[in-house]
Write a protein that holds these residues in place. Structure first.
Motif, PDB file in Angstrom:
ATOM      1  N   ASN A  16      -9.454  -1.085  -9.318  1.00 40.30           N
ATOM      2  CA  ASN A  16      -9.481  -2.539  -9.138  1.00 40.30           C
ATOM      3  C   ASN A  16      -9.830  -3.154 -10.491  1.00 40.30           C
ATOM      4  O   ASN A  16     -10.985  -3.378 -10.824  1.00 40.30           O
ATOM      5  CB  ASN A  16     -10.515  -2.929  -8.081  1.00 40.30           C
ATOM      6  N   GLU A  64      -9.669 -11.476  -1.654  1.00 41.38           N
ATOM      7  CA  GLU A  64      -8.713 -10.612  -2.346  1.00 41.38           C
ATOM      8  C   GLU A  64      -9.431  -9.425  -2.989  1.00 41.38           C
ATOM      9  O   GLU A  64      -8.941  -8.290  -2.957  1.00 41.38           O
ATOM     10  CB  GLU A  64      -7.952 -11.402  -3.410  1.00 41.38           C
ATOM     11  N   MET A  65     -10.599  -9.687  -3.560  1.00 41.42           N
ATOM     12  CA  MET A  65     -11.342  -8.627  -4.231  1.00 41.42           C
ATOM     13  C   MET A  65     -11.739  -7.530  -3.247  1.00 41.42           C
ATOM     14  O   MET A  65     -11.670  -6.332  -3.566  1.00 41.42           O
ATOM     15  CB  MET A  65     -12.588  -9.214  -4.904  1.00 41.42           C
ATOM     16  N   LYS A  66     -12.117  -7.928  -2.034  1.00 42.09           N
ATOM     17  CA  LYS A  66     -12.476  -6.938  -1.017  1.00 42.09           C
ATOM     18  C   LYS A  66     -11.268  -6.082  -0.639  1.00 42.09           C
ATOM     19  O   LYS A  66     -11.382  -4.867  -0.443  1.00 42.09           O
ATOM     20  CB  LYS A  66     -13.034  -7.641   0.225  1.00 42.09           C
ATOM     21  N   LYS A  72       0.837  -1.201   0.000  1.00 48.86           N
ATOM     22  CA  LYS A  72       0.000   0.000   0.000  1.00 48.86           C
ATOM     23  C   LYS A  72       0.871   1.250   0.000  1.00 48.86           C
ATOM     24  O   LYS A  72       0.547   2.250  -0.673  1.00 48.86           O
ATOM     25  CB  LYS A  72      -0.930   0.003   1.218  1.00 48.86           C
ATOM     26  N   LEU A  76      -8.687  -5.443  -2.552  1.00 45.70           N
ATOM     27  CA  LEU A  76      -8.392  -4.565  -3.690  1.00 45.70           C
ATOM     28  C   LEU A  76      -9.371  -3.396  -3.744  1.00 45.70           C
ATOM     29  O   LEU A  76      -8.989  -2.259  -4.071  1.00 45.70           O
ATOM     30  CB  LEU A  76      -8.423  -5.350  -5.003  1.00 45.70           C
ATOM     31  N   ASP A  77     -10.625  -3.656  -3.420  1.00 45.89           N
ATOM     32  CA  ASP A  77     -11.617  -2.566  -3.359  1.00 45.89           C
ATOM     33  C   ASP A  77     -11.213  -1.540  -2.308  1.00 45.89           C
ATOM     34  O   ASP A  77     -11.337  -0.325  -2.521  1.00 45.89           O
ATOM     35  CB  ASP A  77     -13.005  -3.128  -3.022  1.00 45.89           C
ATOM     36  N   SER A 137      -9.420  -6.107 -11.709  1.00 42.27           N
ATOM     37  CA  SER A 137     -10.028  -7.434 -11.712  1.00 42.27           C
ATOM     38  C   SER A 137     -11.541  -7.370 -11.540  1.00 42.27           C
ATOM     39  O   SER A 137     -12.258  -8.267 -11.968  1.00 42.27           O
ATOM     40  CB  SER A 137      -9.405  -8.293 -10.608  1.00 42.27           C
ATOM     41  N   ARG A 138     -12.040  -6.304 -10.923  1.00 47.16           N
ATOM     42  CA  ARG A 138     -13.477  -6.108 -10.780  1.00 47.16           C
ATOM     43  C   ARG A 138     -14.119  -5.803 -12.139  1.00 47.16           C
ATOM     44  O   ARG A 138     -15.310  -6.052 -12.344  1.00 47.16           O
ATOM     45  CB  ARG A 138     -13.733  -4.968  -9.796  1.00 47.16           C
ATOM     46  N   SER A 174      -8.282   0.522  -3.665  1.00 48.45           N
ATOM     47  CA  SER A 174      -8.685   1.422  -4.749  1.00 48.45           C
ATOM     48  C   SER A 174      -9.544   2.576  -4.257  1.00 48.45           C
ATOM     49  O   SER A 174      -9.642   3.620  -4.924  1.00 48.45           O
ATOM     50  CB  SER A 174      -9.436   0.645  -5.841  1.00 48.45           C
ATOM     51  N   LEU A 177      -5.072  -2.674 -10.263  1.00 46.43           N
ATOM     52  CA  LEU A 177      -4.850  -3.767  -9.317  1.00 46.43           C
ATOM     53  C   LEU A 177      -5.395  -5.075  -9.884  1.00 46.43           C
ATOM     54  O   LEU A 177      -6.498  -5.114 -10.438  1.00 46.43           O
ATOM     55  CB  LEU A 177      -5.537  -3.466  -7.981  1.00 46.43           C
TER      56      LEU A 177
END
Length: 350
Positions: free
Chosen positions: A243, A227-229, A203, A231-232, A245-246, A235, A220
């Motif tokens: 993010n 992991e998605m949470k 970070k 990255l959110d 990947s989202r 971001s 990201l």
């Protein structure tokens, strides 16, 4: 005379299969009359669908549809019907060993990979460690082909043309890349703790980049709900951080975006290999593993490797062993400033 038809088998994880791409491409271009079928897990299809006219892809879900001995026998019958003239086992694990045994029994020409386990064991030995570069996976794959009578010169640049993949196939939120912008990819996760740079430090890397480059965009990459949470959360700190990947719909879209990055920051993980396949320079961070084990990304430079000089490193080939010291100093001792310095060296050449 029948056309020679080669079966190449490689299951395993995303990064391992990605490392077959430069080898399969080189083989296909240097032997245009050779039919090649790549057998792998379904996720790998985008790697091979359009790689060359003489390359086909065959998906096999060995954990479900072809699970167990009965499933492997069914898969073998399906493969035998293709009339292959030779079989290259790029994996050499229990499942591919069984298939190879069946092919051998039926008198096919079959060769398998040498994983150089002895050299790798010395590389990670706790005492009398031998820090010697091991043959790369690319070379190991090529050696299998040579044993079958198909020596290759490894030549590969990118899955896409020089201008990269088509950004218009992506979400509108990605948009076009402007001439004054730096596009930086960050893939902060890895399968094992020994291969993952601590998230608080990453970070800090991202904050330093955003402050240093007000016009940059940081994309990201990661997967999985947890992991998605995370990255959110990262971001949400700045509009410059996305993010990716989202917004992506599958592997092909990730590859397209990666082809337009100025630099990717990754662990010793699949994303290093994905970026390598689209000719993007990678700043790779290594902890308990080491590039000398042979898993460096295609055409990546040691100058862009970030690693701590510790006598216990490397302690693991795949990063799945507990830390001998108990503190993961191999990762915690790498400062965000050092990572950013490596990134800046690449950005300054753009």
């Amino acid at each position: 005379m029948n056309t020679e038809h080669l079966l190449i088998m490689r299951f395993s994880a995303l990064g391992d299969v990605a490392m077959t791409v430069p080898v399969v491409y080189s083989l296909a271009s240097q032997y245009p009359n050779l039919r090649i079928t790549m057998l792998s897990k379904p996720f790998a299809r985008p790697f091979f669908e359009n790689i060359a006219p003489n390359v086909g892809f065959m998906a096999a879900d060995i954990k479900k549809e072809y699970h167990g001995v009965r499933g492997l026998n069914a898969l073998y019958r399906r493969l035998a019907a293709k009339n292959f003239t030779a079989v290259a086992d790029f994996h050499s694990v229990l499942r591919s060993d069984y298939l190879r045994m069946r092919f051998n029994f039926d008198h096919y020409r079959v060769e398998s990979i040498d994983k150089h386990r002895s050299g790798k064991s010395k590389l990670i030995a706790e005492h009398n460690k031998e820090l010697i570069q091991q043959p790369t996976s690319f070379q190991n794959y090529a050696d299998v082909l040579e044993k079958l009578g198909y020596p290759v010169k490894l030549e590969f640049n990118s899955l896409f043309p020089p201008e990269g993949g088509n950004l218009r196939l992506l979400s509108d939120k990605i948009g076009d890349k402007r001439p004054f912008q730096q596009w930086i990819g960050i893939a902060p996760f890895a399968a094992h703790e020994g291969k993952m740079y601590p998230l608080p430090l990453m970070k800090n890397v991202i904050r330093m980049l955003v402050n240093k480059h007000p016009s940059c965009r940081v994309f990201l990459f990661g997967g999985g709900n947890e992991e998605m949470k995370l990255l959110d959360d990262i971001s949400s700190e700045s509009k410059q951080i996305i993010n990716a990947s989202r917004l992506m719909n599958g592997l092909q879209q990730e590859l397209i975006l990666m082809s337009h990055l100025d630099v990717m920051v990754s662990m010793d993980s699949a994303n290093m290999h994905l970026a390598s396949l689209v000719n993007t320079q990678v700043v790779s961070i290594w902890g308990s593993t080491h590039p000398f084990a042979g898993f460096m990304g295609w055409n990546q430079s040691m100058d862009n490797v970030v690693q701590a000089d510790l006598p216990c490193r490397p302690c693991s080939i795949y990063g799945n062993k507990p830390c001998l010291r108990g503190d993961w100093a191999c990762m915690h001792n790498i400062s965000p400033e050092v990572v950013v310095e490596h990134i800046e060296r690449i950005l300054q050449t753009k």
